[in-house]
Scaffold this motif. Structure first.
Motif, PDB file in Angstrom:
ATOM      1  N   VAL A   1     -91.616   3.031 -68.289  1.00  0.00           N
ATOM      2  CA  VAL A   1     -92.990   3.151 -69.096  1.00  0.00           C
ATOM      3  C   VAL A   1     -93.650   1.710 -69.076  1.00  0.00           C
ATOM      4  O   VAL A   1     -92.986   0.698 -69.419  1.00  0.00           O
ATOM      5  CB  VAL A   1     -92.700   3.346 -70.667  1.00  0.00           C
ATOM      6  CG1 VAL A   1     -93.930   3.500 -71.402  1.00  0.00           C
ATOM      7  CG2 VAL A   1     -91.895   4.538 -70.512  1.00  0.00           C
ATOM      8  N   GLU A   2     -94.808   1.698 -68.774  1.00  0.00           N
ATOM      9  CA  GLU A   2     -95.764   0.572 -68.633  1.00  0.00           C
ATOM     10  C   GLU A   2     -96.649   0.604 -69.975  1.00  0.00           C
ATOM     11  O   GLU A   2     -97.414   1.371 -69.992  1.00  0.00           O
ATOM     12  CB  GLU A   2     -96.677   0.310 -67.341  1.00  0.00           C
ATOM     13  CG  GLU A   2     -97.612  -0.787 -67.279  1.00  0.00           C
ATOM     14  CD  GLU A   2     -98.253  -1.122 -66.063  1.00  0.00           C
ATOM     15  OE1 GLU A   2     -99.267  -1.728 -66.005  1.00  0.00           O
ATOM     16  OE2 GLU A   2     -97.956  -0.095 -65.198  1.00  0.00           O
ATOM     17  N   ALA A   3     -96.314  -0.494 -71.001  1.00  0.00           N
ATOM     18  CA  ALA A   3     -97.138  -0.443 -72.203  1.00  0.00           C
ATOM     19  C   ALA A   3     -97.062  -1.797 -72.675  1.00  0.00           C
ATOM     20  O   ALA A   3     -96.367  -2.585 -72.569  1.00  0.00           O
ATOM     21  CB  ALA A   3     -96.210   0.611 -73.078  1.00  0.00           C
ATOM     22  N   ASP A   4     -98.254  -2.111 -73.368  1.00  0.00           N
ATOM     23  CA  ASP A   4     -98.348  -3.188 -74.366  1.00  0.00           C
ATOM     24  C   ASP A   4     -97.616  -3.074 -75.605  1.00  0.00           C
ATOM     25  O   ASP A   4     -98.452  -2.318 -76.388  1.00  0.00           O
ATOM     26  CB  ASP A   4     -99.664  -3.870 -74.200  1.00  0.00           C
ATOM     27  CG  ASP A   4     -99.832  -5.078 -74.994  1.00  0.00           C
ATOM     28  OD1 ASP A   4     -99.140  -5.594 -75.369  1.00  0.00           O
ATOM     29  OD2 ASP A   4    -101.132  -5.435 -74.979  1.00  0.00           O
ATOM     30  N   LEU A   5     -96.557  -3.495 -75.988  1.00  0.00           N
ATOM     31  CA  LEU A   5     -95.990  -3.572 -77.030  1.00  0.00           C
ATOM     32  C   LEU A   5     -96.578  -4.345 -78.133  1.00  0.00           C
ATOM     33  O   LEU A   5     -96.275  -4.348 -79.392  1.00  0.00           O
ATOM     34  CB  LEU A   5     -94.547  -3.640 -77.215  1.00  0.00           C
ATOM     35  CG  LEU A   5     -93.780  -2.600 -76.039  1.00  0.00           C
ATOM     36  CD1 LEU A   5     -92.432  -2.810 -75.973  1.00  0.00           C
ATOM     37  CD2 LEU A   5     -94.124  -0.984 -76.447  1.00  0.00           C
ATOM     38  N   GLU A   6     -97.649  -4.981 -78.046  1.00  0.00           N
ATOM     39  CA  GLU A   6     -98.189  -5.767 -79.175  1.00  0.00           C
ATOM     40  C   GLU A   6     -99.162  -4.819 -79.835  1.00  0.00           C
ATOM     41  O   GLU A   6     -99.915  -5.091 -80.731  1.00  0.00           O
ATOM     42  CB  GLU A   6     -99.047  -7.007 -78.503  1.00  0.00           C
ATOM     43  CG  GLU A   6     -98.034  -8.255 -78.100  1.00  0.00           C
ATOM     44  CD  GLU A   6     -98.791  -9.280 -77.320  1.00  0.00           C
ATOM     45  OE1 GLU A   6     -99.840  -9.441 -77.677  1.00  0.00           O
ATOM     46  OE2 GLU A   6     -98.144 -10.424 -76.599  1.00  0.00           O
ATOM     47  N   THR A   7     -99.312  -3.641 -79.303  1.00  0.00           N
ATOM     48  CA  THR A   7    -100.017  -2.604 -80.129  1.00  0.00           C
ATOM     49  C   THR A   7     -99.091  -1.414 -80.341  1.00  0.00           C
ATOM     50  O   THR A   7     -97.997  -0.909 -79.853  1.00  0.00           O
ATOM     51  CB  THR A   7    -101.263  -2.150 -78.948  1.00  0.00           C
ATOM     52  OG1 THR A   7    -100.657  -1.262 -77.838  1.00  0.00           O
ATOM     53  CG2 THR A   7    -101.859  -3.200 -78.593  1.00  0.00           C
ATOM     54  N   PHE A   8     -99.743  -0.758 -81.535  1.00  0.00           N
ATOM     55  CA  PHE A   8     -98.842   0.202 -82.047  1.00  0.00           C
ATOM     56  C   PHE A   8     -98.995   1.489 -81.026  1.00  0.00           C
ATOM     57  O   PHE A   8     -98.130   2.366 -80.936  1.00  0.00           O
ATOM     58  CB  PHE A   8     -99.153   0.664 -83.434  1.00  0.00           C
ATOM     59  CG  PHE A   8     -98.503   1.808 -84.096  1.00  0.00           C
ATOM     60  CD1 PHE A   8     -97.099   1.875 -84.053  1.00  0.00           C
ATOM     61  CD2 PHE A   8     -99.036   3.131 -84.705  1.00  0.00           C
ATOM     62  CE1 PHE A   8     -96.351   2.705 -84.758  1.00  0.00           C
ATOM     63  CE2 PHE A   8     -98.409   4.022 -85.287  1.00  0.00           C
ATOM     64  CZ  PHE A   8     -97.124   4.015 -85.032  1.00  0.00           C
ATOM     65  N   GLU A   9    -100.181   1.611 -80.477  1.00  0.00           N
ATOM     66  CA  GLU A   9    -100.297   2.724 -79.311  1.00  0.00           C
ATOM     67  C   GLU A   9     -99.186   2.545 -78.296  1.00  0.00           C
ATOM     68  O   GLU A   9     -98.940   3.497 -77.665  1.00  0.00           O
ATOM     69  CB  GLU A   9    -101.670   2.487 -79.069  1.00  0.00           C
ATOM     70  CG  GLU A   9    -102.855   2.938 -80.124  1.00  0.00           C
ATOM     71  CD  GLU A   9    -102.936   1.734 -80.846  1.00  0.00           C
ATOM     72  OE1 GLU A   9    -103.729   2.003 -81.888  1.00  0.00           O
ATOM     73  OE2 GLU A   9    -102.688   0.649 -80.650  1.00  0.00           O
ATOM     74  N   GLY A  10     -99.160   1.372 -77.710  1.00  0.00           N
ATOM     75  CA  GLY A  10     -98.137   1.231 -76.905  1.00  0.00           C
ATOM     76  C   GLY A  10     -96.674   1.341 -77.146  1.00  0.00           C
ATOM     77  O   GLY A  10     -96.152   2.064 -76.440  1.00  0.00           O
ATOM     78  N   ALA A  11     -96.461   1.280 -78.578  1.00  0.00           N
ATOM     79  CA  ALA A  11     -94.934   1.649 -78.868  1.00  0.00           C
ATOM     80  C   ALA A  11     -94.972   3.130 -79.164  1.00  0.00           C
ATOM     81  O   ALA A  11     -93.924   3.600 -78.734  1.00  0.00           O
ATOM     82  CB  ALA A  11     -94.971   0.818 -80.370  1.00  0.00           C
TER      83      ALA A  11
END
Length: 267
Positions: A68-78
């Motif tokens: 999973v490529e995601a930015d976990l500094e955002t809730f959407e990424g989490a």
């Protein structure tokens, strides 16, 4: 290859590992795969797909590792990360929160306001967001384990915003353990000290450039070694082993604790 492997320890268990492109996160995912886990790996670097392919080749049962490529500094990424693991495996038994790390090394008065906010976004919010995103599924299942990777640098020089962030991770661990225990969910943490690792594949963005910045970073290294009883940095495998123990059923009566893994430095 880890020096010790416990075959089958994570057999048929769905394990989500964040920050898995490099360092401790990559090494944790490697060991969980070798021990039979159904693994989802998350990182914001686009290298995560190639890492998942490499890890899939290590699975003794031929399980495919889900990237999973995601930015976990955002809730959407989490939320997207949790959704991907649930879609792939139907549940999440273990969440290992590994995202974080000092960006800059300098005395606190030398940080700009923007740098302070960036350090907190990097080393506290990914853990906050991932815990919030995963809890509903674990509560509904009546079981689950969250392992947060903190740091003994809560007592360290030239990285006060990072120290504050990891202090927040420790507070989250103890407070959330109280809330989650009635639902059968454990929340624990390790606090690594200085750790030897291969050269980073993705920079954190705060690499020392001037002689002064290099001197401030050297102070961190010297203080880290001086604070240990064993007088050295640890290895990746020495960090991975306690993380995997706490994530496993072997640690079923441990919750709310933060375990220092720093050669005797208690943080």
């Amino acid at each position: 290859m880890p020096p010790v492997v416990s075959p089958g320890r994570f057999a048929a268990r769905s394990v989500l590992v964040t920050g898995a492109v490099q360092g401790i996160g990559r090494a944790v995912a490697d060991r969980v795969v070798r021990e039979g886990g159904l693994v989802t790996v998350v990182d914001r670097a686009d290298l995560i797909g190639a890492v998942a392919d490499d890890l899939s080749a290590l699975s003794p049962a031929g399980h495919r590792v889900v990237p999973v490529e995601a930015d976990l500094e955002t809730f959407e990424g989490a939320e997207a990360s949790v959704r991907a693991a649930l879609d792939a495996h139907g549940r999440i038994d273990v969440l290992i929160n590994n995202v974080g790390g000092t960006i800059w090394a300098r005395p606190y008065e030398e940080y700009s306001a923007e740098q302070i906010e960036a350090e907190v976004r990097r080393s506290l919010f990914p853990t906050l967001w991932m815990c919030r995103a995963v809890l509903p599924s674990m509560v509904a299942a009546g079981a689950g384990t969250i392992v947060n990777v903190s740091s003994v640098a809560t007592r360290g020089v030239n990285r006060a915003p990072y120290a504050a962030s990891k202090g927040g991770v420790n507070g989250l661990t103890s407070a959330l353990a109280l809330e989650a225990a009635p639902h059968g969910v454990r929340v624990v943490a390790t606090a690594p000290g200085g750790t030897l690792a291969p050269e980073r594949r993705v920079s954190r963005g705060g690499d020392a450039r001037s002689d002064q910045e290099k001197a401030w970073y050297t102070q961190i290294v010297e203080q880290t070694v001086d604070s240990t009883v064993m007088g050295r940095y640890g290895t990746l495998h020495e960090q991975v082993a306690p993380i995997c123990f706490l994530a496993s059923e072997e640690a079923s009566y441990i919750t709310g604790s933060t375990l220092p893994v720093a050669g005797g430095d208690q943080g």
